[in-house]
Design an enzyme around this catalytic site. Structure first.
Site, PDB file in Angstrom:
ATOM      1  N   TYR A 194       0.850  -1.162   0.037  1.00 54.94           N
ATOM      2  CA  TYR A 194      -0.030   0.026  -0.075  1.00 54.94           C
ATOM      3  C   TYR A 194       0.714   1.271   0.007  1.00 54.94           C
ATOM      4  O   TYR A 194       1.996   1.288   0.580  1.00 54.94           O
ATOM      5  CB  TYR A 194      -1.190  -0.032   1.127  1.00 54.94           C
ATOM      6  CG  TYR A 194      -2.029  -1.059   0.980  1.00 54.94           C
ATOM      7  CD1 TYR A 194      -3.354  -0.474   0.587  1.00 54.94           C
ATOM      8  CD2 TYR A 194      -1.727  -2.348   1.212  1.00 54.94           C
ATOM      9  CE1 TYR A 194      -4.336  -1.660   0.624  1.00 54.94           C
ATOM     10  CE2 TYR A 194      -2.765  -3.198   1.255  1.00 54.94           C
ATOM     11  CZ  TYR A 194      -4.154  -3.032   1.128  1.00 54.94           C
ATOM     12  OH  TYR A 194      -5.231  -3.933   0.745  1.00 54.94           O
ATOM     13  N   GLU A 195       0.693   2.406  -0.834  1.00 57.56           N
ATOM     14  CA  GLU A 195       1.177   3.660  -0.807  1.00 57.56           C
ATOM     15  C   GLU A 195       1.653   4.113   0.504  1.00 57.56           C
ATOM     16  O   GLU A 195       2.721   4.803   0.702  1.00 57.56           O
ATOM     17  CB  GLU A 195       0.499   4.489  -1.706  1.00 57.56           C
ATOM     18  CG  GLU A 195       0.574   4.644  -3.115  1.00 57.56           C
ATOM     19  CD  GLU A 195      -0.333   5.422  -3.917  1.00 57.56           C
ATOM     20  OE1 GLU A 195       0.149   6.644  -3.685  1.00 57.56           O
ATOM     21  OE2 GLU A 195      -0.884   5.227  -4.809  1.00 57.56           O
ATOM     22  N   SER A 196       0.842   3.764   1.466  1.00 59.38           N
ATOM     23  CA  SER A 196       1.081   4.399   2.954  1.00 59.38           C
ATOM     24  C   SER A 196       2.263   3.752   3.741  1.00 59.38           C
ATOM     25  O   SER A 196       2.656   4.433   4.583  1.00 59.38           O
ATOM     26  CB  SER A 196      -0.168   4.384   3.809  1.00 59.38           C
ATOM     27  OG  SER A 196      -0.663   2.625   3.738  1.00 59.38           O
ATOM     28  N   GLY A 197       2.652   2.639   3.094  1.00 59.73           N
ATOM     29  CA  GLY A 197       4.024   2.218   3.480  1.00 59.73           C
ATOM     30  C   GLY A 197       3.968   0.744   4.077  1.00 59.73           C
ATOM     31  O   GLY A 197       5.007   0.489   4.420  1.00 59.73           O
TER      32      GLY A 197
END
Length: 234
Positions: free
Chosen positions: A41-44
């Site tokens: 996920y882009e959030s990490g």
């Protein structure tokens, strides 16, 4: 479309997951035939194993079961920019015959009719992921002869990075041909080719060996419904 996208994912692939239908598709694939998919996920969150369908890329359930958590700069510079993503999901407001995607504006950029959410990480994902999956309802407003703004460059301009990219719609499946132009390769049961042509804003190319997608199975429906129910239960 969600089930069709889940069928595209292979066991062991590293998948960059977005919100909405891509989120459901990736988590559905792990419940079906690709349990080894590595969800990123882009959030990490790397290797996320959510127990329910995440509400967003910032859902704390992603962090709880992830193999690793990294900063957003590391995500974009090392994972996405470094070409470590096998499959990237992209959304679109408009898409044209060569796969250029618009998520920026409808109309003139300086005086738009609609201001859209913008690029986010889409240009980098489009440029570096091994293959791209787009989920989009099929209509002349979305499938246009020329996008109003190129947010993410299509495959013809960006080069061919290998087979497997697809645009999955509520009518069928399109894939880039050798020259980069999107070609209708499959229709869903009960859909006619003329329906797809009428919903496309250009002279749609149709594959000689046009297929019909496999019918939805009870197992697929059951797992998808369980995923959606998990949001309410959570």
């Amino acid at each position: 479309m969600t089930i069709g996208a889940a069928r595209e994912l292979l066991d062991g692939e590293v998948v960059l997951v977005g919100v909405g239908p891509p989120n459901a598709a990736a988590n559905l694939a792990r419940r079906l035939d690709a349990p080894g998919c590595v969800l990123v996920y882009e959030s990490g969150a790397i290797g996320a194993r959510p127990q329910r369908l995440p509400l967003s890329i910032g859902d704390d359930d992603l962090a709880a079961g992830a193999q690793d958590l990294v900063s957003v700069p590391e995500m974009f510079n090392y994972w996405i920019g470094g070409g470590r993503i096998d499959v990237g999901f992209l959304g679109a407001a408009q898409i044209d015959r060569v796969g250029n995607i618009n998520t920026t504006v409808i109309g003139d950029y300086n005086h738009p009719k609609v201001r859209l959410p913008g690029a986010g990480g889409a240009p980098e994902i489009a440029a570096t992921a091994g293959r791209i999956l787009v989920l989009l309802r099929h209509s002349p407003r979305a499938f246009v002869g020329e996008v109003d703004f190129i947010t993410s460059v299509g495959r013809e301009l960006n080069g061919d990075r290998g087979p497997g990219s697809a645009v999955i719609t509520d009518l069928g499946v399109l894939r880039p041909a050798a020259d980069g132009e999107l070609e209708l390769v499959a229709i869903h049961p009960g859909v006619e080719v003329d329906q797809v042509r009428e919903a496309t804003g250009w002279d749609l190319r149709v594959a000689d060996a046009l297929e019909t997608t496999g019918p939805i199975t009870e197992r697929e429906l059951t797992e998808l419904r369980a995923l959606r129910a998990s949001v309410r239960e959570g």
